[in-house]
Design an enzyme around this catalytic site. Sequence first.
Site, PDB file in Angstrom:
ATOM      1  CB  CYS A 142      -0.933  -0.161   1.290  1.00  0.00           C
ATOM      2  SG  CYS A 142      -1.912   1.724   1.276  1.00  0.00           S
TER       3      CYS A 142
ATOM      4  CB  CYS B  50      -0.322   2.054   5.705  1.00  0.00           C
ATOM      5  SG  CYS B  50      -1.143   0.615   5.134  1.00  0.00           S
TER       6      CYS B  50
ATOM      7  CB  CYS C 286      -8.987  -4.807 -11.405  1.00  0.00           C
ATOM      8  SG  CYS C 286      -8.697  -3.748 -12.845  1.00  0.00           S
TER       9      CYS C 286
END
Length: 180
Positions: free
Chosen positions: A78, A81, A150
């Site tokens: 991510c 984070c 996706c």
Amino acid sequence: MSGFNLLHLITKSQPVALRSCSLPSGACRTKKTWPVSFPQEELKKRLTPMQYHVTQERGTEGAFTGGFTHKDEGTYACVVCGAQLFSSNTKFDSGSGWPSFFDLVKEESVTVSDDFSHGIHRVETTCSQCGAHLGHLFDDGPRPTGRRYCINSASLAFQPKDGAEGGAASGPASDGKPEL
């Protein structure tokens, strides 16, 4: 059955209370407390405008415009984070124009929720740690899972397996802002 027909059946049988929110029509979701949070001012400084738009405003980058077309070994995390989400071992070319994966690093790394925006039903994927919008989940992926995550390149940071670039996350940033 299409999302419109399903929604029509539901609303025909019982009234639906509409709530106003700042998200696109049909995209409201309940407020959830995520384990990790960042002030919006910090995210606006740290993320590129596209990364902020995708992860915080539930936007979508254009097809075939993202930066993750490479086949390097490593982990996709991510961009907000740093939570590990996908392995390059599960990445495949779906032809959709966005990075696609058939499985997660850990089942609990992504949270899914219904998304009725754009007049269709889709399954939205968000980071389970910070709530960043990642993309959508479809059931047309390859074996063994049959799933296709996706994902917007702008929501990801790449961590090479060999520790190249000092082990720092890299991604599709275009204006030199650090990604993590």
